[in-house]
Design a protein around this motif. Structure first.
Motif, short mmCIF file in Angstrom:
data_model
loop_
_atom_site.label_atom_id
_atom_site.label_comp_id
_atom_site.label_asym_id
_atom_site.label_seq_id
_atom_site.Cartn_x
_atom_site.Cartn_y
_atom_site.Cartn_z
N GLU A 81 0.83 -1.21 0.00
CA GLU A 81 0.00 0.00 0.00
C GLU A 81 0.86 1.26 0.00
O GLU A 81 0.55 2.25 -0.68
N GLU A 82 1.96 1.22 0.75
CA GLU A 82 2.86 2.37 0.81
C GLU A 82 3.56 2.60 -0.52
O GLU A 82 3.74 3.74 -0.96
N LEU A 83 3.94 1.52 -1.19
CA LEU A 83 4.61 1.65 -2.48
C LEU A 83 3.66 2.18 -3.55
O LEU A 83 4.06 2.97 -4.42
N ILE A 84 2.40 1.74 -3.49
CA ILE A 84 1.41 2.26 -4.43
C ILE A 84 1.22 3.76 -4.23
O ILE A 84 1.20 4.53 -5.20
N GLU A 85 1.11 4.18 -2.98
CA GLU A 85 0.96 5.61 -2.69
C GLU A 85 2.20 6.39 -3.13
O GLU A 85 2.09 7.51 -3.64
N ARG A 86 3.36 5.79 -2.95
CA ARG A 86 4.60 6.45 -3.37
C ARG A 86 4.64 6.64 -4.88
O ARG A 86 5.02 7.70 -5.38
N LEU A 87 4.22 5.61 -5.62
CA LEU A 87 4.19 5.72 -7.07
C LEU A 87 3.20 6.78 -7.53
O LEU A 87 3.46 7.53 -8.48
N LYS A 88 2.07 6.88 -6.86
CA LYS A 88 1.09 7.92 -7.19
C LYS A 88 1.67 9.30 -6.92
O LYS A 88 1.51 10.24 -7.72
N ARG A 89 2.36 9.43 -5.79
CA ARG A 89 2.92 10.72 -5.39
C ARG A 89 4.06 11.15 -6.31
O ARG A 89 4.17 12.31 -6.69
N GLU A 90 4.91 10.18 -6.69
CA GLU A 90 6.07 10.51 -7.51
C GLU A 90 5.69 10.82 -8.96
O GLU A 90 6.36 11.62 -9.62
N GLY A 91 4.65 10.18 -9.44
CA GLY A 91 4.20 10.45 -10.81
C GLY A 91 5.30 10.26 -11.83
O GLY A 91 6.04 9.27 -11.81
N GLU A 92 5.43 11.23 -12.75
CA GLU A 92 6.41 11.12 -13.83
C GLU A 92 7.85 11.14 -13.33
O GLU A 92 8.76 10.73 -14.05
N SER A 93 8.07 11.60 -12.12
CA SER A 93 9.44 11.70 -11.61
C SER A 93 9.95 10.39 -11.01
O SER A 93 11.11 10.31 -10.62
N THR A 94 9.11 9.38 -10.93
CA THR A 94 9.53 8.13 -10.29
C THR A 94 10.68 7.47 -11.04
O THR A 94 10.78 7.57 -12.27
N GLU A 95 11.53 6.80 -10.30
CA GLU A 95 12.61 6.01 -10.90
C GLU A 95 12.20 4.54 -11.00
O GLU A 95 12.94 3.74 -11.59
N ALA A 96 11.06 4.17 -10.43
CA ALA A 96 10.63 2.78 -10.42
C ALA A 96 10.19 2.33 -11.81
O ALA A 96 9.42 3.01 -12.49
N ASP A 97 10.67 1.15 -12.19
CA ASP A 97 10.28 0.54 -13.47
C ASP A 97 9.32 -0.61 -13.27
O ASP A 97 8.49 -0.89 -14.13
N ALA A 280 4.13 -9.09 -11.11
CA ALA A 280 4.98 -7.95 -11.46
C ALA A 280 4.23 -7.07 -12.46
O ALA A 280 3.46 -7.56 -13.29
N ALA A 281 4.48 -5.77 -12.37
CA ALA A 281 3.84 -4.82 -13.27
C ALA A 281 4.82 -3.73 -13.65
O ALA A 281 5.58 -3.26 -12.80
N VAL A 282 4.80 -3.32 -14.91
CA VAL A 282 5.64 -2.22 -15.35
C VAL A 282 4.93 -0.91 -14.98
O VAL A 282 3.74 -0.74 -15.24
N THR A 283 5.66 -0.01 -14.34
CA THR A 283 5.06 1.24 -13.90
C THR A 283 4.75 2.15 -15.09
O THR A 283 5.41 2.09 -16.12
N LYS A 284 3.76 3.00 -14.90
CA LYS A 284 3.30 3.88 -15.98
C LYS A 284 4.40 4.79 -16.49
O LYS A 284 4.48 5.07 -17.69
N HIS A 285 5.26 5.26 -15.60
CA HIS A 285 6.29 6.23 -15.98
C HIS A 285 7.69 5.62 -15.94
O HIS A 285 8.67 6.32 -15.68
N SER A 286 7.77 4.33 -16.23
CA SER A 286 9.07 3.65 -16.28
C SER A 286 9.99 4.31 -17.28
O SER A 286 9.59 4.65 -18.40
N LYS A 287 11.26 4.49 -16.89
CA LYS A 287 12.28 5.03 -17.80
C LYS A 287 13.04 3.91 -18.51
O LYS A 287 13.86 4.18 -19.39
N ASN A 288 12.79 2.67 -18.08
CA ASN A 288 13.52 1.51 -18.62
C ASN A 288 12.56 0.38 -18.93
O ASN A 288 12.71 -0.74 -18.44
#
Length: 360
Positions: A81-97, A280-288
């Protein structure tokens, strides 16, 4: 569907959240010419993971992936739940793939939060059956575990067991053990009953189960097996892989516990045994994106799936994977035929039922 397949994730470099934030500036692998110096510079190939799974076998597989591809894996662990919220908060700036977690409901929640993107890979489609992938391929199953009836070999005969529903009968009064309602595993089990039978039947089952409990729900799945051996109760609802972990523990006492209980797959003549998935899921704003897809392909290939089954006693999702002897000894079984994403949709209703029926 006979189920001898199911899930698998997995090391490399474990970074803190702060360190991961700098992943995008690393160097290496893609060569580019520096116009001023004429030197060849390289940009490091990476894949960054936010994971709610944390198993030794996962880290070992990440290491193998890096050795095979040269792609470095950066890992941040946390609660789903915390990681999902983090991904929402980081948006396009996230480094998560990649986002990895346990439970189809959680994976569906991530999809509904708009933080994932569809994956297109013929290799993945061939490795993972449709039932263990999101309908739009926004998440991919890596392994599964079945939620079964674990019983005392000394006091219970397998022929006395049949269905989840039968656990509400008078024969099991004061004999059932289960972890608290806060357990996502139990929430998803009840959610599956809502999907299969409707909320009224699900509430009836929950009420009957609570009436037959040997004690107030407490502890984790392994604690339920230990309570069986201690004589507190005779049967428990548990995930299969915990029995494997007990039987292969470094603690001799845990091994004795694992050897003293049996595994029974309920509802084989009706709706099938409940399973849940790690995915596993690829994040919306993955850079890789390309590297992220390569890692999913690697984790769902036969070699990685074999290792997950062998080391973590989870069922592989790839049908070509080999089951270890312990999992084979439990036999093949029929599973519930439901959309695992529905587990998330019914979660709130399941919690309401648990509160109403006194499942603490």
């Amino acid at each position: 569907m006979n189920y001898r397949t199911l899930f698998a994730p997995l090391l490399t470099t474990v970074l803190t959240a702060g360190l991961l934030a700098g992943c995008g500036t690393d160097k290496a692998a893609n060569e580019t010419n520096n116009a001023n110096t004429g030197k060849v510079e390289t940009k490091e190939q990476v894949v960054n993971i936010y994971s709610a799974r944390s198993y030794d076998v996962d880290k070992l597989l990440y290491e193998q992936f890096t050795e095979k591809t040269g792609i470095k894996v950066n890992l941040v662990d946390g609660k789903a739940e915390e990681l999902i919220e983090r991904l929402k908060r980081e948006g396009e700036s996230t480094e998560a793939d990649l986002f990895l977690t346990v439970d189809g409901g959680v994976l569906n929640n991530a999809k509904q939060a708009g933080i994932l993107q569809p994956v297109s890979s013929e290799t993945i489609d061939n490795n993972v059956p449709k039932q263990l992938r999101d309908s739009e391929n926004q998440w991919i199953g890596l392994s599964t575990r079945a939620r079964v009836i674990v019983y005392s070999k000394d006091r219970v005969k397998p022929e006395q067991l049949s269905t989840y529903e039968d656990l509400t009968s008078a024969a099991w009064k004061g004999k059932i053990l289960v972890r608290p309602s806060s357990s996502l595993y139990n929430q998803s089990l009840l959610s599956s009953f809502i999907e299969l039978n409707g909320p009224e039947k699900a509430e009836e089952w929950s009420k009957g189960l609570v009436a037959n409990l040997a004690r107030t729900p407490e502890g984790n799945d392994r604690d339920q097996a230990k309570a069986i051996v201690a004589g507190v109760g005779d049967v428990a609802l548990m995930n299969t892989y915990y029995v494997g972990l007990l039987m292969n523990s470094k603690d001799p006492e845990e091994v004795k516990v694992g050897e003293s209980v049996g595994v029974f797959f309920p509802n084989q003549e009706t709706t099938g045994t409940h399973i849940n998935v790690s995915g596993a899921a690829v994040t919306k704003h993955s850079k890789n994106v390309e590297n992220a897809v390569k890692l999913i392909e690697f984790l769902t290939d036969v070699e990685a799936q074999n290792l997950v089954a062998k080391e973590n006693y989870e069922f592989p999702v790839n049908a070509k994977a080999e089951l270890p002897e312990l999992l084979k000894s439990w036999g093949s079984f029929k599973t519930q035929q439901i959309d695992l994403g529905k587990l998330g949709e019914h979660n709130a209703a399941a919690l309401e039922i648990m509160n109403k029926t006194g499942w603490k």
